[in-house]
Design a protein around this motif. Structure first.
Motif, PDB file in Angstrom:
ATOM      1  N   LYS A  42       0.837  -1.203   0.000  1.00 34.11           N
ATOM      2  CA  LYS A  42       0.000   0.000   0.000  1.00 34.11           C
ATOM      3  C   LYS A  42       0.871   1.252   0.000  1.00 34.11           C
ATOM      4  O   LYS A  42       0.639   2.200  -0.757  1.00 34.11           O
ATOM      5  N   ARG A  56      -5.857  -2.021   4.736  1.00 33.11           N
ATOM      6  CA  ARG A  56      -6.686  -1.295   3.778  1.00 33.11           C
ATOM      7  C   ARG A  56      -6.503   0.204   3.996  1.00 33.11           C
ATOM      8  O   ARG A  56      -6.303   0.654   5.126  1.00 33.11           O
ATOM      9  N   GLN A  57      -6.612   0.965   2.908  1.00 31.17           N
ATOM     10  CA  GLN A  57      -6.533   2.419   3.032  1.00 31.17           C
ATOM     11  C   GLN A  57      -7.767   2.946   3.750  1.00 31.17           C
ATOM     12  O   GLN A  57      -8.897   2.570   3.433  1.00 31.17           O
TER      13      GLN A  57
END
Length: 218
Positions: A43, A124-125
């Protein structure tokens, strides 16, 4: 070690771009490499690539123009950019970091931007809205805090635009943000709500003021 702290080290994307054998543009983009979580690390690596693209879009055309105009006269010097990373929150499996991006375009002036990324325990963002409980009136709460800080800083001489509060109202839902140890920090890019002398207007809202609307404990 604190609970949920991710292990990381800082890494860099460094490039020199040449034209006619001469370096015309060089940049250094720093990002956190999460050593104990491949998904989170990817990410942040992907985020760094996005920052890199923004740096190129902002600086490379300027470098090309100045190289064409000045190289033969011997007055050309390479343009440069640096994105310096700060990890501001690293607890409970959540990591939040920002890059301050400084682009020196020499004859065409300097540019300053900020980019940030917060990654949750599932790698997760996290978007700004995802911090808050469904149906919570978090925009109004954040806007009130921002406007109060603008008023106090304006009284101290900060050069906010006369309609900064209205601009902030339009932008608050899409404001950049990162988490810090003491609170949520929202920021606006230069010239969105204030003159360039203010830099990147940033506003901390302490977590205790957000308890009623937060979805998770920070």
């Amino acid at each position: 070690m604190s609970v949920g702290v991710r292990e990381f080290e800082k890494k860099r994307i460094k490039r020199e771009i040449k034209r006619g054998g001469a370096v015309i543009f060089k940049y250094d983009v720093e990002f956190p490499y999460v050593t104990d979580d491949a998904a989170a690390s990817e990410k942040y690596r992907s985020w760094a690539r996005t920052v890199e693209k923004a740096v190129l879009a902002e600086g490379l055309h300027s470098a090309g123009r100045q190289y064409a105009a000045l190289f033969r006269s011997g007055h050309f010097a390479p343009l440069s950019a640096e994105a310096s990373c700060q990890v501001m929150y690293n607890l409970n499996g959540i990591m939040s970091a920002f890059d301050d991006i400084y682009i020196d375009r020499r004859n065409e002036g300097t540019r300053l931007h900020r980019a940030s990324l917060t990654v949750d325990v599932g790698s997760r963002q996290m978007r700004l809205g995802s911090l808050f409980a469904p149906g919570a009136r978090w925009r109004e709460l954040l806007l009130g805090e921002i406007c109060g800080q603008i008023e106090r800083e304006r009284a101290g001489g900060a050069l906010y635009f006369f309609d900064a509060e209205k601009r902030a109202e339009r932008l608050v839902g899409a404001a950049g943000f990162y988490l810090a140890d003491d609170g949520l920090v929202l920021y606006f890019q230069p010239e969105q709500i204030a003159g360039v002398s203010v830099g990147i207007p940033s506003f901390m809202v302490r977590y205790e003021k957000l308890v009623s609307v937060l979805r998770l404990k920070l």
